[in-house]
Design a protein around this motif. Structure first.
Motif, mmCIF file in Angstrom:
data_model
loop_
_atom_site.group_PDB
_atom_site.id
_atom_site.type_symbol
_atom_site.label_atom_id
_atom_site.label_comp_id
_atom_site.label_asym_id
_atom_site.label_seq_id
_atom_site.Cartn_x
_atom_site.Cartn_y
_atom_site.Cartn_z
ATOM 1 N N PRO A 17 91.508 104.503 23.917
ATOM 2 C CA PRO A 17 92.912 104.922 23.961
ATOM 3 C C PRO A 17 93.736 103.954 24.812
ATOM 4 O O PRO A 17 93.244 103.386 25.785
ATOM 5 C CB PRO A 17 92.861 106.302 24.617
ATOM 6 N N CYS A 18 94.991 103.780 24.429
ATOM 7 C CA CYS A 18 95.952 102.982 25.183
ATOM 8 C C CYS A 18 97.101 103.905 25.577
ATOM 9 O O CYS A 18 97.535 104.720 24.770
ATOM 10 C CB CYS A 18 96.512 101.851 24.326
ATOM 11 N N THR A 19 97.590 103.754 26.797
ATOM 12 C CA THR A 19 98.690 104.586 27.258
ATOM 13 C C THR A 19 99.882 103.708 27.604
ATOM 14 O O THR A 19 99.753 102.749 28.364
ATOM 15 C CB THR A 19 98.285 105.413 28.493
ATOM 16 N N ILE A 20 101.026 104.055 27.030
ATOM 17 C CA ILE A 20 102.281 103.349 27.272
ATOM 18 C C ILE A 20 103.178 104.270 28.090
ATOM 19 O O ILE A 20 103.460 105.400 27.677
ATOM 20 C CB ILE A 20 102.963 102.976 25.940
ATOM 21 N N PHE A 21 103.623 103.801 29.256
ATOM 22 C CA PHE A 21 104.496 104.570 30.137
ATOM 23 C C PHE A 21 105.923 104.071 29.946
ATOM 24 O O PHE A 21 106.219 102.903 30.197
ATOM 25 C CB PHE A 21 104.061 104.407 31.589
#
Length: 86
Positions: free
Chosen positions: A49-53
């Motif tokens: 998973p990749c998380t973009i803030f």
């Protein structure tokens, strides 16, 4: 809050293109976070998973099958075969 431009592309075209505060991904040597002013580098990514803030305080999580991340001055590009937001 400092931001940088993130572009996420796949064979289907651009999936995301905008200003972000932070990007969390998993590289071949472990987890890493990219923020504004990060030193330039290139790394392969693994399936994770990749998380973009985002600047408004929200975050978007996507499943990626890996790929290539390039980080330059105030910009990053993530190339992935599959990148789907949850």
């Amino acid at each position: 809050m400092n931001t940088f431009r993130l572009t996420v592309s796949s064979p289907d075209g651009n999936i995301f293109d905008g200003e972000v505060v932070k990007l969390d991904v998993r590289g071949v040597e472990g987890d890493l976070a990219v923020m504004a002013g990060h030193i330039p580098f290139v790394t392969y990514l693994v399936k994770a998973p990749c998380t973009i803030f985002l600047p408004d305080g929200t975050k978007r999580i996507a499943n990626s099958d890996g790929g290539l991340l390039t980080v330059g001055k105030n910009a990053a590009t993530l190339l992935s075969g599959t990148f789907k937001f949850q």
